[in-house]
Design an enzyme around this catalytic site. Structure first.
Site, mmCIF file in Angstrom:
data_model
loop_
_atom_site.group_PDB
_atom_site.id
_atom_site.type_symbol
_atom_site.label_atom_id
_atom_site.label_comp_id
_atom_site.label_asym_id
_atom_site.label_seq_id
_atom_site.Cartn_x
_atom_site.Cartn_y
_atom_site.Cartn_z
ATOM 1 N N HIS A 276 2.938 -3.904 9.652
ATOM 2 C CA HIS A 276 1.768 -3.889 9.137
ATOM 3 C C HIS A 276 0.490 -5.059 9.998
ATOM 4 O O HIS A 276 0.020 -5.807 9.602
ATOM 5 C CB HIS A 276 2.016 -5.954 7.842
ATOM 6 N N GLY B 167 3.713 1.341 -9.955
ATOM 7 C CA GLY B 167 3.793 2.551 -9.358
ATOM 8 C C GLY B 167 2.841 3.918 -9.467
ATOM 9 O O GLY B 167 3.020 4.675 -9.299
ATOM 10 N N MET C 55 13.580 6.926 -6.534
ATOM 11 C CA MET C 55 13.782 5.831 -5.110
ATOM 12 C C MET C 55 14.345 4.442 -6.682
ATOM 13 O O MET C 55 14.942 3.854 -4.913
ATOM 14 C CB MET C 55 12.178 5.498 -4.517
ATOM 15 N N THR D 179 3.955 1.317 1.426
ATOM 16 C CA THR D 179 5.281 1.125 2.996
ATOM 17 C C THR D 179 5.993 1.550 2.645
ATOM 18 O O THR D 179 6.608 2.607 3.338
ATOM 19 C CB THR D 179 5.200 -0.267 3.468
ATOM 20 N N ILE D 180 7.360 1.772 1.801
ATOM 21 C CA ILE D 180 8.940 1.943 1.659
ATOM 22 C C ILE D 180 8.308 3.172 1.210
ATOM 23 O O ILE D 180 9.453 4.350 1.561
ATOM 24 C CB ILE D 180 9.571 0.714 0.770
ATOM 25 N N TRP D 181 7.365 3.946 -0.050
ATOM 26 C CA TRP D 181 7.641 4.771 -0.010
ATOM 27 C C TRP D 181 7.313 5.725 0.967
ATOM 28 O O TRP D 181 7.965 7.181 1.287
ATOM 29 C CB TRP D 181 6.584 5.269 -0.757
ATOM 30 N N SER E 167 0.522 -1.034 -0.251
ATOM 31 C CA SER E 167 -0.490 0.059 -0.040
ATOM 32 C C SER E 167 0.416 1.236 -0.430
ATOM 33 O O SER E 167 0.008 2.560 -0.207
ATOM 34 C CB SER E 167 -0.827 0.148 1.557
ATOM 35 N N ALA F 42 11.326 11.642 -3.015
ATOM 36 C CA ALA F 42 10.428 10.220 -3.318
ATOM 37 C C ALA F 42 10.012 10.202 -4.156
ATOM 38 O O ALA F 42 8.619 9.565 -4.530
ATOM 39 C CB ALA F 42 9.516 10.847 -1.804
ATOM 40 N N THR F 43 10.560 10.362 -5.169
ATOM 41 C CA THR F 43 9.642 10.571 -6.455
ATOM 42 C C THR F 43 9.481 8.917 -6.732
ATOM 43 O O THR F 43 10.542 8.295 -6.260
ATOM 44 C CB THR F 43 9.989 10.867 -7.830
HETATM 45 P P1 A3P Z 1 3.253 -1.729 -7.723
HETATM 46 O O1 A3P Z 1 3.719 -3.060 -7.595
HETATM 47 O O2 A3P Z 1 1.365 -0.986 -7.625
HETATM 48 O O3 A3P Z 1 4.110 -1.014 -8.347
HETATM 49 P P2 A3P Z 1 4.487 -1.444 -0.677
HETATM 50 O O4 A3P Z 1 5.995 -0.559 -0.137
HETATM 51 O O5 A3P Z 1 4.005 -1.586 0.448
HETATM 52 O O6 A3P Z 1 5.251 -2.919 -0.672
HETATM 53 O O7 A3P Z 1 4.239 -1.077 -1.489
HETATM 54 C C1 A3P Z 1 4.253 -0.978 -2.957
HETATM 55 C C2 A3P Z 1 4.386 -0.130 -3.784
HETATM 56 O O8 A3P Z 1 4.634 1.198 -3.433
HETATM 57 C C3 A3P Z 1 4.557 -0.462 -5.149
HETATM 58 O O9 A3P Z 1 3.300 -0.253 -6.154
HETATM 59 C C4 A3P Z 1 5.658 0.256 -5.200
HETATM 60 O O10 A3P Z 1 5.529 0.265 -6.626
HETATM 61 C C5 A3P Z 1 4.897 1.043 -5.418
HETATM 62 N N1 A3P Z 1 5.739 2.696 -4.587
HETATM 63 C C6 A3P Z 1 7.252 3.292 -3.578
HETATM 64 N N2 A3P Z 1 7.166 3.366 -3.988
HETATM 65 C C7 A3P Z 1 6.661 4.750 -4.889
HETATM 66 C C8 A3P Z 1 7.122 5.734 -4.677
HETATM 67 N N3 A3P Z 1 7.677 6.762 -4.849
HETATM 68 N N4 A3P Z 1 6.023 6.354 -6.198
HETATM 69 C C9 A3P Z 1 4.498 5.359 -6.485
HETATM 70 N N5 A3P Z 1 4.491 4.156 -5.542
HETATM 71 C C10 A3P Z 1 5.408 4.244 -5.756
#
Ligand code: A3P
Length: 292
Positions: free
Chosen positions: A100, A253, A224, A48-50, A46, A219-220
């Site tokens: 989570h 993303g 990233m 998270t790493i972002w 959803s 953070a784009t």
């Molecule tokens: P997608 O698989 O649809 O590309 P989590 O970190 O919770 O596992 O979520 C991963 C999802 O967040 C992935 O989605 C990933 O590409 C997306 N994501 C991570 N960083 C992002 C960013 N800077 N901008 C947009 N989406 C991002």
């Protein structure tokens, strides 16, 4: 006996079996919370790493200026997973964590409503799409025969993270017990700068315009993806094992990739279920990139 190869069920909630330490889980409720702790709370896939990246950039000037090379996985470690949690207690404030976990498994100290929680949610059709790819990419997750098979597992809650509906509804319905900000992935995607400003306001962080620019820029998705501090590539390879050459945390993303995977039937039946289950939850969901 619970013998699933991938899932470890702890008090009704499924965790990734190989990454948890059961003794650690048993003590989580008593984990001592400080008033200035911050928790990034999400259902998997959803954003998270972002959000780990955004908060690391907001909180740590040396990280923002790129003089600190620590990874976000270390700066915002998972509460429930063993990885990178070694020096949790001794960390100087402010401490940032990711989790989570459902609302009922987090440390009791969060209920004093001082420590902050940012809850990031995403439209569940994109969560399913992202999760399907993620679990077919990593050894540590069960491969699905096809998309339909994965949707079924997801709707049965037979995945790490258990049932998506339970997670978001649980947190939303118990929001009064916590100091919590709800933010959607789509809101961040559509206007990252405003989202960063909202985070700063909630977290009581005053950043200059220039610093906000630096957060937004780093953070784009594109930045990233090429930032080894933020893209988790090493961690995936070393700790989760890769079984498929295409994939990663930063996959696409976007908003609405689900349209490339859901059939009309799958989409309609999901919509019906969503309406039924979420009717009392007024959170705004965005399903399409062009939606306001
Ligand atoms: P997608 O698989 O649809 O590309 P989590 O970190 O919770 O596992 O979520 C991963 C999802 O967040 C992935 O989605 C990933 O590409 C997306 N994501 C991570 N960083 C992002 C960013 N800077 N901008 C947009 N989406 C991002």
């Amino acid at each position: 006996m619970d013998t699933d190869k991938y899932l470890l069920n702890f008090r009704g909630y499924n965790l990734q079996r190989t990454a948890v330490d059961i003794e650690q889980l048993e003590h989580l409720k008593d984990f001592e919370i400080r008033d200035d702790d911050v928790f990034v709370t999400t259902y998997l896939k959803s954003g998270t790493i972002w959000t780990q990246q955004i908060l690391s950039l907001i909180y740590f000037e040396d990280y923002r200026k790129q003089t600190r090379k620590m990874k976000t996985a270390e700066l915002v470690p998972y509460l429930e997973y063993s990885t990178h949690r070694i020096d949790f207690l001794r960390r100087p404030s402010p401490r940032l964590f990711s989790t989570h976990l459902p609302y009922y498994l987090v440390p009791n100290g969060l209920k004093n409503k001082k420590a902050k929680i940012v809850y990031i949610y995403r439209n569940p059709k994109d969560v399913i799409t992202s999760y399907f790819h993620f679990s077919n990419f990593l050894e540590a997750f069960e491969t699905s025969k096809n998309f339909d098979d994965f949707i079924q597992k997801f709707l049965d809650g037979k995945v790490v993270g258990s049932l998506w509906f339970d997670h978001i509804k649980g947190w939303y319905e118990h929001r009064e017990n916590f100091n919590i900000l709800f933010m959607s992935y789509e809101e961040m995607k559509k206007d990252l700068r405003s989202a960063v400003q909202k985070f700063c306001q909630f977290l009581g962080k005053e950043l200059s315009e220039g610093d906000i620019d630096a957060v937004v820029k780093q953070a784009t998705f594109k930045n990233m993806k090429s930032d080894p501090r933020a893209n988790y590539n090493d961690i995936l390879k070393n700790e989760f094992g890769i079984k498929n050459k295409d994939g990663g945390f930063l996959r696409k993303g976007t908003i609405g990739d689900w349209k490339n995977y859901f059939t009309v039937n799958q989409s309609e039946s999901f919509d019906m279920l969503f309406q039924k289950k979420m009717k009392d939850i007024p959170l705004k969901f965005i399903w399409d990139i062009n939606e306001k």
